[in-house]
Design an enzyme around this catalytic site. Structure first.
Site, mmCIF file in Angstrom:
data_model
loop_
_atom_site.group_PDB
_atom_site.id
_atom_site.type_symbol
_atom_site.label_atom_id
_atom_site.label_comp_id
_atom_site.label_asym_id
_atom_site.label_seq_id
_atom_site.Cartn_x
_atom_site.Cartn_y
_atom_site.Cartn_z
ATOM 1 N N ASP A 96 1.649 6.832 -8.367
ATOM 2 C CA ASP A 96 0.456 5.989 -8.316
ATOM 3 C C ASP A 96 -0.609 6.354 -9.342
ATOM 4 O OD1 ASP A 96 1.225 4.219 -6.280
ATOM 5 O OD2 ASP A 96 0.759 5.699 -4.748
ATOM 6 N N ASP A 106 7.189 -0.853 -6.606
ATOM 7 C CA ASP A 106 5.809 -0.776 -7.065
ATOM 8 C C ASP A 106 5.678 0.057 -8.356
ATOM 9 O OD1 ASP A 106 6.547 -0.692 -4.340
ATOM 10 O OD2 ASP A 106 4.502 -0.401 -3.681
HETATM 11 N N1 GLY Z 1 1.963 0.249 -3.811
HETATM 12 C C1 GLY Z 1 1.815 0.129 -2.410
HETATM 13 C C2 GLY Z 1 1.732 -1.265 -1.952
HETATM 14 O O1 GLY Z 1 1.983 -2.205 -2.668
HETATM 15 O O2 GLY Z 1 1.398 -1.427 -0.800
#
Ligand code: GLY
Length: 429
Positions: free
Chosen positions: A145, A209
């Site tokens: 992230d 993601d």
């Molecule tokens: N990256 C986490 C989500 O999309 O909830």
């Protein structure tokens, strides 16, 4: 049904009919003048030139975003508090600190507010909150992230200001992200830590993601960073393309790999309904991610793939263009929506429409993006007086009952990004 036209620009002050024709004393001229000013008033917002596409007044919606940003900014307790979500039925933001995966979206929104308005007050706030994330590079990446956190904030800051302090942070963040790359697998390890409730602790895992964070690597490789970052990003995209999709191009949320051999073990879900369902935001990350990877590589296999993962999403959307949180929830049509997925996809489709050679298909993507933004800008989805976010009705993590039917900061981030993209496209036509 929504009425959507390709794009037309409305009145610009520099080509006023008054300048071309003169007013005279005649009743007809007065009527024309009254009509002209009535239309101007109707379209009035903060800007002197308006961008209108179909029934969507992009400048008006951007001005709305700025109003909501003002309301959010005013009561924030400290620069270390970053708004993340507002639960359904509540008024107050829940704040997180810089370590939260969503921390970059608030500074990113402030940068977009600055980009739209050119007002220094937004720049100052965006700078303050971006700097509050700098400590992220003082320790090693705890997961993928770091890309979301620093590229959406500091990345936009560097794009708009060319501040060298931002650049230095981005270069270090990319190196940090690259430490999670496993060459045996060919992808980045998304969650290097234990994830509650899973039966694959500490195995190499990659989540859909993660595609979004490749943008930081591409950028760094082009801005003085190590060229191997480009190769890592391309490998991640290619291996994910091979392993993360079912034959119908719907995405698994997570793929677990054997850390030592690099072999795929299984495709599963974490935030979706089940292992074989299409989780809306996961598919949205795929659409956005492969569009961006094509932009950065110009490799046609990624453009082709971006269209495949887009088409299955569009084919299965409800008529109002806003997905349910998971396309396979048996509770549909009574399942929660996910406005965040709609925002991500709207932004991606605008970009994709500029890459697709087939004019009809490009127009279809563009028109669908406009339709999504039109619905998101309606009283059904805008928060308005309900709370200080831009949008209602996003779903974060339904399986653990987290942020269901809520206002969520990343929905707002991609909404304002999409509006700005649309404004730029419309203004250049
Ligand atoms: N990256 C986490 C989500 O999309 O909830």
């Amino acid at each position: 049904m929504l009425k959507i036209k390709r794009v037309h620009k409305s009145f610009s002050c520099c080509c006023s009919p008054l300048q071309r024709r003169g007013v005279g004393g005649e009743v007809r001229s007065i009527k024309i003048i009254v009509l002209y000013f009535s239309i101007l008033l109707l379209l009035a917002g903060t800007q002197s030139c308006k961008t209108v596409t179909g029934t969507l007044n992009v400048d008006k919606e951007l001005a709305y975003c700025l109003q909501q940003v003002s309301k959010t900014l005013q009561p924030i307790p400290t620069d270390r508090s970053l708004p993340r979500c507002i639960a359904s039925g509540q008024k107050e933001w829940r704040y997180v600190d810089y370590r939260d995966w969503t921390s970059g979206f608030w500074p990113g929104i402030l940068w977009y507010a600055y980009e739209f308005s050119n007002q220094d007050k937004w720049k100052a706030a965006a700078d303050r909150y971006s700097r509050s994330l700098f400590p992220l590079i003082d320790s090693s990446a705890i997961d993928h992230d770091i890309g979301f956190q620093l590229y959406c904030s500091v990345g936009n800051g560097y794009r708009l200001t060319k501040d060298e302090a931002y650049k230095a942070v981005l270069l270090r963040a990319a190196d940090s992200l690259a430490t999670l790359y496993n060459p045996k697998v060919g992808t980045i390890l998304s969650w290097p830590r234990e994830v509650p409730g899973v039966d694959w602790p500490l195995r190499h895992n990659t989540i859909m993601d993660n595609m979004i964070n490749l943008e930081l690597l591409f950028w760094t490789a082009q801005n003085g960073g190590d060229q191997k970052l480009y190769d890592i990003a391309v490998s991640h995209a290619a291996v994910t393309m091979k392993n993360h999709f079912r034959p119908d191009f719907t995405s698994y949320h997570v793929v677990v790999y054997d850390t030592a051999t690099g072999k795929k073990v299984k495709g599963i879900t974490h935030q979706g309904l089940n292992d074989s369902s299409m989780w809306a935001r996961g598919q949205a990350w795929a659409i956005y991610g492969y569009t961006m990877v094509y932009r950065e590589t110009k490799d046609l296999q990624f453009l082709d793939f971006a269209q495949k993962v887009t088409d299955v999403y569009l084919d299965r959307l409800p008529e109002d263009m806003i997905p349910y949180w998971d396309f396979d929830d048996p509770a549909i049509p009574n399942a929660p929506r996910d406005a965040s997925a709609a925002s991500v996809v709207a932004s991606a489709l605008l970009e994709l429409s500029g890459f697709v050679e087939d004019k009809e298909k490009a127009k279809m993507y563009y028109d669908k993006a406009v339709a999504m933004l039109t619905e998101l800008s309606s009283e059904r989805y805008q928060s308005r007086e309900v709370n200080d976010a831009f949008l209602l009705h996003s779903t974060g993590h339904k399986p653990n009952s987290g942020e269901v039917d809520a206002s969520i900061i990343y929905a707002d981030y991609y909404y304002i990004e999409a509006l700005l993209r649309l404004k730029k496209m419309a203004d250049t036509l």
